[in-house]
Design a protein around this motif. Sequence first.
Motif, PDB file in Angstrom:
ATOM      1  N   MET A 262       0.865  -1.178   0.000  1.00 50.93           N
ATOM      2  CA  MET A 262       0.000   0.000   0.000  1.00 50.93           C
ATOM      3  C   MET A 262       0.896   1.220   0.000  1.00 50.93           C
ATOM      4  O   MET A 262       1.822   1.308   0.800  1.00 50.93           O
ATOM      5  CB  MET A 262      -0.901   0.000   1.233  1.00 50.93           C
ATOM      6  CG  MET A 262      -2.011  -1.044   1.167  1.00 50.93           C
ATOM      7  SD  MET A 262      -2.897  -1.271   2.720  1.00 50.93           S
ATOM      8  CE  MET A 262      -3.678   0.300   2.910  1.00 50.93           C
ATOM      9  N   ASN A 263       0.607   2.137  -0.920  1.00 55.15           N
ATOM     10  CA  ASN A 263       1.455   3.328  -0.988  1.00 55.15           C
ATOM     11  C   ASN A 263       0.671   4.535  -1.479  1.00 55.15           C
ATOM     12  O   ASN A 263      -0.400   4.403  -2.069  1.00 55.15           O
ATOM     13  CB  ASN A 263       2.648   3.082  -1.916  1.00 55.15           C
ATOM     14  CG  ASN A 263       2.256   2.990  -3.372  1.00 55.15           C
ATOM     15  OD1 ASN A 263       1.648   1.991  -3.776  1.00 55.15           O
ATOM     16  ND2 ASN A 263       2.584   3.998  -4.153  1.00 55.15           N
ATOM     17  N   VAL A 264       1.244   5.696  -1.218  1.00 56.61           N
ATOM     18  CA  VAL A 264       0.719   6.928  -1.782  1.00 56.61           C
ATOM     19  C   VAL A 264       1.562   7.227  -3.011  1.00 56.61           C
ATOM     20  O   VAL A 264       2.784   7.054  -2.982  1.00 56.61           O
ATOM     21  CB  VAL A 264       0.823   8.094  -0.771  1.00 56.61           C
ATOM     22  CG1 VAL A 264       0.306   9.393  -1.396  1.00 56.61           C
ATOM     23  CG2 VAL A 264       0.055   7.770   0.502  1.00 56.61           C
ATOM     24  N   ASN A 265       0.915   7.638  -4.096  1.00 54.39           N
ATOM     25  CA  ASN A 265       1.637   7.949  -5.325  1.00 54.39           C
ATOM     26  C   ASN A 265       2.778   8.930  -5.040  1.00 54.39           C
ATOM     27  O   ASN A 265       2.549  10.012  -4.509  1.00 54.39           O
ATOM     28  CB  ASN A 265       0.640   8.550  -6.332  1.00 54.39           C
ATOM     29  CG  ASN A 265       1.278   8.816  -7.681  1.00 54.39           C
ATOM     30  OD1 ASN A 265       2.312   8.225  -8.013  1.00 54.39           O
ATOM     31  ND2 ASN A 265       0.670   9.693  -8.447  1.00 54.39           N
ATOM     32  N   LYS A 266       3.982   8.511  -5.352  1.00 57.33           N
ATOM     33  CA  LYS A 266       5.195   9.291  -5.087  1.00 57.33           C
ATOM     34  C   LYS A 266       5.319   9.653  -3.606  1.00 57.33           C
ATOM     35  O   LYS A 266       5.823  10.727  -3.250  1.00 57.33           O
ATOM     36  CB  LYS A 266       5.219  10.560  -5.934  1.00 57.33           C
ATOM     37  CG  LYS A 266       5.301  10.280  -7.430  1.00 57.33           C
ATOM     38  CD  LYS A 266       5.175  11.549  -8.234  1.00 57.33           C
ATOM     39  CE  LYS A 266       5.081  11.223  -9.718  1.00 57.33           C
ATOM     40  NZ  LYS A 266       4.659  12.371 -10.510  1.00 57.33           N
TER      41      LYS A 266
ATOM     42  N   VAL B 177      -0.946  -4.342  -5.431  1.00 56.57           N
ATOM     43  CA  VAL B 177      -0.700  -2.947  -5.052  1.00 56.57           C
ATOM     44  C   VAL B 177      -2.014  -2.212  -4.849  1.00 56.57           C
ATOM     45  O   VAL B 177      -2.950  -2.364  -5.631  1.00 56.57           O
ATOM     46  CB  VAL B 177       0.107  -2.213  -6.162  1.00 56.57           C
ATOM     47  CG1 VAL B 177       0.297  -0.737  -5.813  1.00 56.57           C
ATOM     48  CG2 VAL B 177       1.447  -2.880  -6.382  1.00 56.57           C
ATOM     49  N   LEU B 178      -2.045  -1.431  -3.795  1.00 52.60           N
ATOM     50  CA  LEU B 178      -3.146  -0.493  -3.592  1.00 52.60           C
ATOM     51  C   LEU B 178      -2.488   0.874  -3.436  1.00 52.60           C
ATOM     52  O   LEU B 178      -1.758   1.105  -2.472  1.00 52.60           O
ATOM     53  CB  LEU B 178      -3.946  -0.873  -2.350  1.00 52.60           C
ATOM     54  CG  LEU B 178      -5.261  -0.107  -2.137  1.00 52.60           C
ATOM     55  CD1 LEU B 178      -6.304  -1.020  -1.511  1.00 52.60           C
ATOM     56  CD2 LEU B 178      -5.062   1.105  -1.263  1.00 52.60           C
ATOM     57  N   GLU B 179      -2.711   1.726  -4.436  1.00 50.65           N
ATOM     58  CA  GLU B 179      -2.016   3.013  -4.459  1.00 50.65           C
ATOM     59  C   GLU B 179      -3.003   4.172  -4.365  1.00 50.65           C
ATOM     60  O   GLU B 179      -3.951   4.256  -5.153  1.00 50.65           O
ATOM     61  CB  GLU B 179      -1.192   3.149  -5.744  1.00 50.65           C
ATOM     62  CG  GLU B 179      -0.409   4.451  -5.808  1.00 50.65           C
ATOM     63  CD  GLU B 179       0.445   4.566  -7.062  1.00 50.65           C
ATOM     64  OE1 GLU B 179       1.553   4.014  -7.066  1.00 50.65           O
ATOM     65  OE2 GLU B 179      -0.025   5.181  -8.033  1.00 50.65           O
ATOM     66  N   PHE B 180      -2.762   5.051  -3.404  1.00 52.33           N
ATOM     67  CA  PHE B 180      -3.602   6.235  -3.237  1.00 52.33           C
ATOM     68  C   PHE B 180      -3.058   7.369  -4.099  1.00 52.33           C
ATOM     69  O   PHE B 180      -1.846   7.577  -4.153  1.00 52.33           O
ATOM     70  CB  PHE B 180      -3.612   6.672  -1.771  1.00 52.33           C
ATOM     71  CG  PHE B 180      -4.018   5.575  -0.833  1.00 52.33           C
ATOM     72  CD1 PHE B 180      -5.351   5.239  -0.665  1.00 52.33           C
ATOM     73  CD2 PHE B 180      -3.061   4.863  -0.110  1.00 52.33           C
ATOM     74  CE1 PHE B 180      -5.728   4.213   0.195  1.00 52.33           C
ATOM     75  CE2 PHE B 180      -3.431   3.841   0.747  1.00 52.33           C
ATOM     76  CZ  PHE B 180      -4.762   3.513   0.903  1.00 52.33           C
ATOM     77  N   ASN B 181      -3.976   8.102  -4.710  1.00 50.12           N
ATOM     78  CA  ASN B 181      -3.553   9.201  -5.589  1.00 50.12           C
ATOM     79  C   ASN B 181      -2.853  10.320  -4.840  1.00 50.12           C
ATOM     80  O   ASN B 181      -2.016  11.013  -5.397  1.00 50.12           O
ATOM     81  CB  ASN B 181      -4.773   9.791  -6.297  1.00 50.12           C
ATOM     82  CG  ASN B 181      -4.914   9.219  -7.684  1.00 50.12           C
ATOM     83  OD1 ASN B 181      -4.105   8.397  -8.086  1.00 50.12           O
ATOM     84  ND2 ASN B 181      -5.924   9.651  -8.408  1.00 50.12           N
TER      85      ASN B 181
END
Lengths: 433, 252
Positions: free
Chosen positions: B170-174, B200-204
Amino acid sequence: MKVEAKGIKYSVSSKSKSKTYTYTKSQKLFQRALKVIPCGIPGHFSPAPFVPPTMYPFYAERSKGSHFWDIDGNEFIDYMCAYGPIVLGYNHPQVEKAAQEQNSKGNCMTAPGKIMVELAEYLTDTIAMADWAFFAKNGGDVTNLAVMIARAATGRKKIVMIKGGYHGVAPWMQGYGHYGVIEEDVANIIDIEWNNIKQFEEAIAANPGAIAGFIATPYHHPTFADSEFPADGYWQRIRELCTQHGIVLIIDDVRCGFRLDIRGSAEYFGFKPDLACYCKAIANGHPISALVGVDALKTVAAKVFYTGSYWYQAVPMAASLATLKELRRLNAPVLMNKIGKKLFEGVKKICASYGYDFKVTGAYSMPYVRITNDPSNMLHQEWCAECTARGAYFTSHHNWFVCAAVSDKDIQKTWSIADDVCKLLKKKYGDKF
Amino acid sequence: MDYEFIKSRLHLYAVLQNIEDLVQYDDVAKKLIKDWNIIIKFSVRKAGSVYLIFENGKCTVRELSPKKPDIILFFTSPAHLNKMFDGKANPIPLKGITKLGFLTKKFPKLTERLEYYLKPDDQKLKDKNYITINTVMTLNTALYALKELLLFDPIGEHAAKKVKGSMVMMNVNKGPAVYIEQKGNTFEVHKGYAQQPLAVLEFNSIKIANDFLNGKMDAFSAIASGAVATKGHIEWLDAVSPVLDRVALYLS
């Protein structure tokens, strides 16, 4: 490159021909929907499993044959068939004519139409094991009824089902851990692995005289994994064990029904269940499902009170009768598998020419497909999304469906799109996969 | 496993690890621990133990320590630890009596700072720096808590059967990232980006991550609208989603 598959020759030029779609109206409508509908589009039509959702259409405008058009005007060759119900193609003339004729006479009335009896007669004449038929609306209505009948017939509580199997959305079908499902809902469910006779024997031994029914699909088609056919002798041994221990054998033919064999999928695999559940393919998109059973369970079935406000609608029954007649006339299961084989073996060759392994499992009429090169599935997801955005509607989860209306022209176009997308991904990733 | 036990595991292994990030990102906390050279052990009877290792202006939180602790804070039961986190009980210092001054004056200033970041309100979240730190901590807490729930929570144990061989990031974009891997009979959580994540679960953005992780946005809406992107083995994300929602049952 060239692809040749029974009667079709296809060659691909070196230049990419397909343009990608945009979904401005779909996205805009979805934002409106989010305000008034939980998660915008709930259930199995939710775009959430699409990867990425922004490369898929969210709302359909119209449909015909093997195609549908979204509200942005994009045209798709539909390889999901409304997740199964479309078997002859959208707006099939005979089916729609029968539905309209019945509608002009009556649909939702105070008593059932004559058509209910005619449909039951035709269905029991078509499905080899069926002595009687009971009609409802959705697949889950009849899988649930089947379990109730099994319990009523045996006086027992427990139901054996396959891990990863799907039989609808009632709490006992979803399994513990899903939102809104409590332990008590699944207290009498025993999960075993597909193709594992030993586990069934162990379950019987551990629960003597307590198992009411065994429910499974004709072959295993989980949502996120390869499909698996039954091992040699699997169903015959399951049948023996059920008979020996007084367990009702229920086949959930909701998805496979009339996509493997016009006489029912149990015939295809050479066994006779006690109850069989049908829905998706029986009315080409009209809302109806059916539970069929053997004569020995007819009296018990009559005792189980089970009904719904719209279950006696005559129009879906007329549509179903017309659908079944057309399916029989065409021998549609054989036809759909032939179309699917031609189509997907062709795609497999195209993918192979780029070094991609396009793996097809399950029946060609409803295959589970994935490109195996990337263990994370991300390459496959990208391939499906890019194909969809060029007009060949492929989801990267769930099995696909082929309807009888898929034409050679559709196949040619699909091959062309597949080639374009393979080319695109090869250019993007080189030999990484 | 009972509620108090699971809650104490979450406090030990999901909440306390946030001190690592607190002293890295928060200037006040960074200044507080600048000269600390001390190892504190939290030991909870029938639940487990964790070491807070302060050295060289950093903090690492581990289940094992290369050196003996300077201070041991003992809790007689999982409930005892949970009461301390609610401000209704104190630990029993088994070792480090001579460091009572540190325990009663210096250390509480750090835990107050931790509490400040772990208890957001609308006003605090308007501050860009605050929301970033709060989001990093919430993201990390979620996956460290997920590990404990997959091991001990009844619904988590069910979900664990569906995520064999999994690796979920899980991550935040950049932005910040954390991932959890299934290894043998347990799970490992790592801060940072995985080299080859399988799901992957990616937050904008940080704001979306914060809303999502604090239950202000449902997963289906967030994903379908593109605010959150998923890819890879999404069936694993599907399996752990109800488990992640249970973190709040223990820590809210």
